[in-house]
Scaffold this active site. Structure first.
Site, PDB file in Angstrom:
ATOM      1  N   CYS A 178     -10.952   3.822  10.301  1.00  0.00           N
ATOM      2  CA  CYS A 178     -10.063   3.191  11.278  1.00  0.00           C
ATOM      3  C   CYS A 178     -10.427   3.580  12.708  1.00  0.00           C
ATOM      4  O   CYS A 178     -11.484   3.220  13.189  1.00  0.00           O
ATOM      5  CB  CYS A 178      -8.597   3.498  10.947  1.00  0.00           C
ATOM      6  SG  CYS A 178      -7.447   2.345  11.773  1.00  0.00           S
ATOM      7  N   HIS A 203      -7.804   1.096   6.306  1.00  0.00           N
ATOM      8  CA  HIS A 203      -7.323   2.317   5.637  1.00  0.00           C
ATOM      9  C   HIS A 203      -7.363   2.136   4.119  1.00  0.00           C
ATOM     10  O   HIS A 203      -6.302   2.068   3.467  1.00  0.00           O
ATOM     11  CB  HIS A 203      -5.898   2.638   6.078  1.00  0.00           C
ATOM     12  CG  HIS A 203      -5.794   3.288   7.409  1.00  0.00           C
ATOM     13  ND1 HIS A 203      -6.138   4.600   7.639  1.00  0.00           N
ATOM     14  CD2 HIS A 203      -5.395   2.787   8.606  1.00  0.00           C
ATOM     15  CE1 HIS A 203      -5.927   4.903   8.912  1.00  0.00           C
ATOM     16  NE2 HIS A 203      -5.495   3.815   9.524  1.00  0.00           N
ATOM     17  N   GLU A 254      -7.784   4.207   1.917  1.00  0.00           N
ATOM     18  CA  GLU A 254      -7.198   5.369   1.238  1.00  0.00           C
ATOM     19  C   GLU A 254      -5.677   5.302   1.151  1.00  0.00           C
ATOM     20  O   GLU A 254      -5.063   6.094   0.410  1.00  0.00           O
ATOM     21  CB  GLU A 254      -7.602   6.658   1.964  1.00  0.00           C
ATOM     22  CG  GLU A 254      -6.829   6.993   3.225  1.00  0.00           C
ATOM     23  CD  GLU A 254      -7.211   6.157   4.441  1.00  0.00           C
ATOM     24  OE1 GLU A 254      -6.579   6.325   5.492  1.00  0.00           O
ATOM     25  OE2 GLU A 254      -8.149   5.328   4.346  1.00  0.00           O
TER      26      GLU A 254
END
Length: 309
Positions: free
Chosen positions: A142, A235, A237
């Protein structure tokens, strides 16, 4: 994958409850193999939540991974206890003479600032420069992807009139590149940011290759130097409830024009909860990075990593 972390790290109990193989240091010392040394520079305000997300993401191969958490020395965490940071994090001067197989640099809530206005920018620049000779592969997430592209390649960022927020559809490009091996033609990924990179700056640079793209969210996965540097603008994750927490946090603050997370809640109704639609590709992305760009590229002797430059 056995993740090797400090026995007392709060995330350890949660990971074990989820049947994720976590190894403490004592057990790892009895194994006659060299674990991969991965250092995570955690710039997110929610430190423990991010720790857990990234440890989950790195837990899907049979490789043993030795995790070190890195904090900024020039900026104190405002949302995490001092005890946690002092116990589980190190600072750059303490590790700058070491060599690591992989480095993860997270996002940070500083997108509206120019890079040079971020108080820890000089420190981050030093670490990114150090990574060229002391890390086999660096994975930027990011804001860190924007920062890395700007520092290494002069790619500009621009502020958006409306926040990119929610789950976005991406298409896979260059399918034979190992980083996106196993990806479908189209896949989802979360984004939460107020800025974007300038696509033209990426496309005109012969050292950069866009591997996944989105009509709405822009370039998603960018690779350079045969995987020595990887930039992911979203993102992957994120856990299933992360965007929900961000949305409700901003509503509770009474912020004006809080964006609604696109394609996230079932039937666009928050009361029905979110639909998880990105986890498989997120796991594949991190697994491919560890396998093809860290494990298969690094040297057995960490001192030889500098020769990979």
């Amino acid at each position: 994958m056995p993740i090797r972390i400090n026995t007392d790290l709060p995330a350890k109990k949660i990971l074990e409850h989820e049947n994720i193989f976590v190894m403490d240091y004592e057990r790892s010392l009895r194994q006659d193999i060299r674990p991969l040394k991965i250092i995570i520079m955690n710039l997110m305000p929610t430190k423990q939540e991010t720790e857990l997300q990234l440890l989950r993401s790195l837990s899907n191969t049979p490789l043993q991974v030795d995790i070190t958490f890195l904090k900024t020395e020039t900026h104190n965490a405002q949302n995490e206890s001092r005890t946690h940071m002092e116990t589980f994090y190190t600072i750059f001067p303490e590790i700058k003479q070491q060599y690591f197989d992989g480095l993860l640099i997270t996002g940070a809530p500083v997108e509206t600032l120019d890079f040079e206005e971020v108080d820890y920018w000089p420190e981050l620049v030093e670490i990114m420069e150090w990574s060229k000779t002391h890390v086999t592969s660096t994975f930027h997430i990011c804001w860190a992807a924007q920062a890395g592209l700007y520092y290494h390649y002069g790619v500009r960022k621009e502020l958006l009139d409306e926040k990119i927020f929610g789950i976005f559809e991406h298409r896979t490009i260059h399918r034979k590149t190992p980083l996106v091996r196993g990806f479908d033609d189209v896949f989802n990924a979360p984004h939460s940011r107020h800025s974007r990179i300038v696509r033209e700056d990426v496309e005109k640079n012969p050292e950069l290759t866009i591997l996944a793209d989105s009509e709405e969210a822009g370039p998603f996965i960018i690779i350079a130097k045969e995987g020595r540097q990887i930039f992911v603008t979203g993102h992957p994750e994120y856990d299933v409830m992360t965007l929900d927490g961000e949305y409700k946090r901003d509503l509770a603050k009474g912020m004006d024009n809080v964006p609604f997370p696109k394609r996230y809640y079932k039937d666009d109704k928050p009361e029905l909860g979110p639909v998880k639609s990105w986890r498989c590709h997120a796991n594949t992305l991190y697994t491919n990075w560890l396998n093809y760009y860290v494990y298969q590229m690094t040297t057995y002797d960490p001192l030889e990593i500098q020769n990979l430059k």
